[in-house]
Design a protein around this motif. Structure first.
Motif, short mmCIF file in Angstrom:
data_model
loop_
_atom_site.label_atom_id
_atom_site.label_comp_id
_atom_site.label_asym_id
_atom_site.label_seq_id
_atom_site.Cartn_x
_atom_site.Cartn_y
_atom_site.Cartn_z
N GLN A 61 0.84 -1.19 0.00
CA GLN A 61 0.00 0.00 0.00
C GLN A 61 0.88 1.24 0.00
O GLN A 61 2.10 1.16 0.13
CB GLN A 61 -0.91 0.00 1.24
CG GLN A 61 -1.95 -1.08 1.23
CD GLN A 61 -2.90 -0.95 2.41
OE1 GLN A 61 -2.99 0.06 3.09
NE2 GLN A 61 -3.65 -2.01 2.67
N ALA A 62 0.25 2.39 -0.11
CA ALA A 62 0.98 3.66 -0.13
C ALA A 62 1.80 3.86 1.14
O ALA A 62 2.86 4.48 1.12
CB ALA A 62 0.01 4.82 -0.32
N VAL A 63 1.32 3.31 2.25
CA VAL A 63 2.05 3.32 3.52
C VAL A 63 2.20 1.86 3.94
O VAL A 63 1.21 1.13 4.00
CB VAL A 63 1.28 4.11 4.60
CG1 VAL A 63 2.00 4.02 5.94
CG2 VAL A 63 1.09 5.56 4.19
N ILE A 64 3.41 1.45 4.22
CA ILE A 64 3.65 0.08 4.69
C ILE A 64 3.33 0.03 6.17
O ILE A 64 3.89 0.80 6.95
CB ILE A 64 5.10 -0.35 4.43
CG1 ILE A 64 5.36 -0.42 2.92
CG2 ILE A 64 5.40 -1.68 5.11
CD1 ILE A 64 6.81 -0.67 2.56
N VAL A 65 2.42 -0.85 6.55
CA VAL A 65 2.08 -1.06 7.95
C VAL A 65 2.11 -2.56 8.20
O VAL A 65 1.31 -3.31 7.64
CB VAL A 65 0.68 -0.50 8.31
CG1 VAL A 65 0.36 -0.78 9.78
CG2 VAL A 65 0.60 0.99 8.02
N LEU A 66 3.04 -2.98 9.02
CA LEU A 66 3.18 -4.40 9.35
C LEU A 66 3.55 -4.55 10.81
O LEU A 66 4.15 -3.65 11.40
CB LEU A 66 4.26 -5.06 8.49
CG LEU A 66 3.93 -5.22 7.01
CD1 LEU A 66 5.17 -5.62 6.24
CD2 LEU A 66 2.83 -6.23 6.81
N GLY A 67 3.21 -5.69 11.36
CA GLY A 67 3.57 -5.93 12.74
C GLY A 67 3.57 -7.39 13.08
O GLY A 67 3.15 -8.24 12.30
N ASN A 68 4.06 -7.65 14.26
CA ASN A 68 4.12 -9.00 14.78
C ASN A 68 4.21 -8.86 16.30
O ASN A 68 5.07 -8.12 16.79
CB ASN A 68 5.37 -9.71 14.23
CG ASN A 68 5.50 -11.13 14.69
OD1 ASN A 68 5.11 -11.49 15.80
ND2 ASN A 68 6.08 -11.96 13.84
N PRO A 69 3.35 -9.54 17.04
CA PRO A 69 3.41 -9.43 18.50
C PRO A 69 4.76 -9.85 19.10
O PRO A 69 5.08 -9.47 20.21
CB PRO A 69 2.31 -10.38 18.98
CG PRO A 69 1.42 -10.58 17.81
CD PRO A 69 2.27 -10.40 16.59
N GLU A 70 5.56 -10.59 18.34
CA GLU A 70 6.87 -11.04 18.81
C GLU A 70 7.97 -9.98 18.62
O GLU A 70 9.04 -10.12 19.19
CB GLU A 70 7.28 -12.32 18.08
CG GLU A 70 6.30 -13.47 18.26
CD GLU A 70 6.17 -13.92 19.70
OE1 GLU A 70 7.20 -14.04 20.38
OE2 GLU A 70 5.03 -14.13 20.13
N TRP A 71 7.72 -8.98 17.80
CA TRP A 71 8.75 -7.98 17.53
C TRP A 71 8.94 -7.05 18.71
O TRP A 71 7.97 -6.60 19.33
CB TRP A 71 8.39 -7.16 16.31
CG TRP A 71 8.44 -7.92 15.02
CD1 TRP A 71 8.99 -9.14 14.78
CD2 TRP A 71 7.89 -7.50 13.78
NE1 TRP A 71 8.82 -9.49 13.47
CE2 TRP A 71 8.14 -8.51 12.83
CE3 TRP A 71 7.20 -6.36 13.38
CZ2 TRP A 71 7.74 -8.41 11.51
CZ3 TRP A 71 6.80 -6.26 12.06
CH2 TRP A 71 7.07 -7.28 11.13
N LYS A 72 10.19 -6.71 19.00
CA LYS A 72 10.54 -5.78 20.08
C LYS A 72 10.30 -4.35 19.58
O LYS A 72 10.94 -3.92 18.62
CB LYS A 72 12.01 -5.91 20.47
CG LYS A 72 12.38 -7.18 21.19
CD LYS A 72 13.89 -7.21 21.38
CE LYS A 72 14.38 -7.41 22.76
NZ LYS A 72 13.68 -7.09 23.91
N PRO A 73 9.40 -3.60 20.22
CA PRO A 73 9.17 -2.22 19.80
C PRO A 73 10.44 -1.36 19.79
O PRO A 73 10.57 -0.46 18.96
CB PRO A 73 8.16 -1.71 20.82
CG PRO A 73 7.39 -2.92 21.19
CD PRO A 73 8.45 -4.02 21.24
N ARG A 96 4.74 -5.90 20.32
CA ARG A 96 4.07 -5.91 21.62
C ARG A 96 5.09 -5.60 22.70
O ARG A 96 6.15 -6.19 22.74
CB ARG A 96 3.42 -7.26 21.87
CG ARG A 96 2.51 -7.25 23.08
CD ARG A 96 1.81 -8.58 23.29
NE ARG A 96 1.06 -9.04 22.15
CZ ARG A 96 -0.19 -8.68 21.86
NH1 ARG A 96 -0.81 -7.82 22.62
NH2 ARG A 96 -0.81 -9.18 20.81
N GLU A 97 4.73 -4.67 23.55
CA GLU A 97 5.60 -4.25 24.66
C GLU A 97 5.27 -5.05 25.91
O GLU A 97 4.18 -4.94 26.44
CB GLU A 97 5.41 -2.76 24.93
CG GLU A 97 6.32 -2.20 25.99
CD GLU A 97 7.76 -2.13 25.54
OE1 GLU A 97 8.64 -2.51 26.34
OE2 GLU A 97 8.01 -1.72 24.41
N GLY A 98 6.20 -5.87 26.35
CA GLY A 98 6.03 -6.61 27.58
C GLY A 98 4.81 -7.51 27.61
O GLY A 98 4.23 -7.74 28.66
N GLY A 99 4.39 -8.01 26.45
CA GLY A 99 3.26 -8.92 26.40
C GLY A 99 1.91 -8.24 26.55
O GLY A 99 0.89 -8.90 26.58
#
Length: 168
Positions: A61-73, A96-99
């Motif tokens: 998309q015009a803006v990439i937005v992706l995530g994963n609960p396992e990724w360290k912010p 996700r921060e600290g679960g």
């Protein structure tokens, strides 16, 4: 030293800076180097995962937005910055921060202020801040599924508005 806090070992960096013992300082420096190498590996792994996901889904998309609960912010800004170079569009990544909470980081390729972009869909975020090129945000988990579309639509409107203003 910066990697230590990103990886949850800020106290080790403090101990190194506060140490008066050369042997202790050497051991702490070696430990921080290992932590930094671990950070580099995690960032590279995240970037590979994101690129695979983008390739699988086709043109982003015009803006990439992706995530994963396992990724360290705390690492997302580093990854987002490197993706700007590859895709030439704003990048918003979340983990996700600290679960518990969803936290993210975003970077701009210079075509649009990420702060302005977040402000244009402020109802999606519980918190956001930053400046034109870099920002951070928090949001409810339910928002992650529609954030990409909302940001992309707003981004295109902002670009169109700027283009119209430049013509006059």
């Amino acid at each position: 030293i910066n990697a230590a806090s990103r990886m949850g070992h800020a106290r080790d960096a403090f101990k190194l800076l506060a140490s008066n013992d050369a042997t202790e300082a050497g051991a702490l420096a070696e430990a921080l180097d290992r932590i930094n190498n671990e950070r580099k590996t995690v960032v590279a792994t995240m970037k590979r995962e994101i690129k695979r996901r983008i390739e699988k889904n086709g043109e982003p998309q015009a803006v990439i937005v992706l995530g994963n609960p396992e990724w360290k912010p705390s690492l997302l800004g580093l990854v987002a910055s490197s993706l700007i170079e590859d895709y030439n569009r704003p990048v918003f990544l979340w983990g996700r921060e600290g679960g518990v909470g969803i936290k993210g980081s975003c970077r701009s390729d210079g075509t649009c202020s990420v702060f302005e972009l977040m402000a244009s869909v402020r109802e999606r975020f519980t918190e956001f801040g930053g400046h034109a090129y870099s920002g951070g945000f928090s949001l409810e988990e339910a928002q992650v599924h529609t954030l990409g579309t909302a940001l992309s639509e707003s981004y295109l409107r902002l670009l169109e508005s700027e283009t119209r203003q430049e013509k006059f």
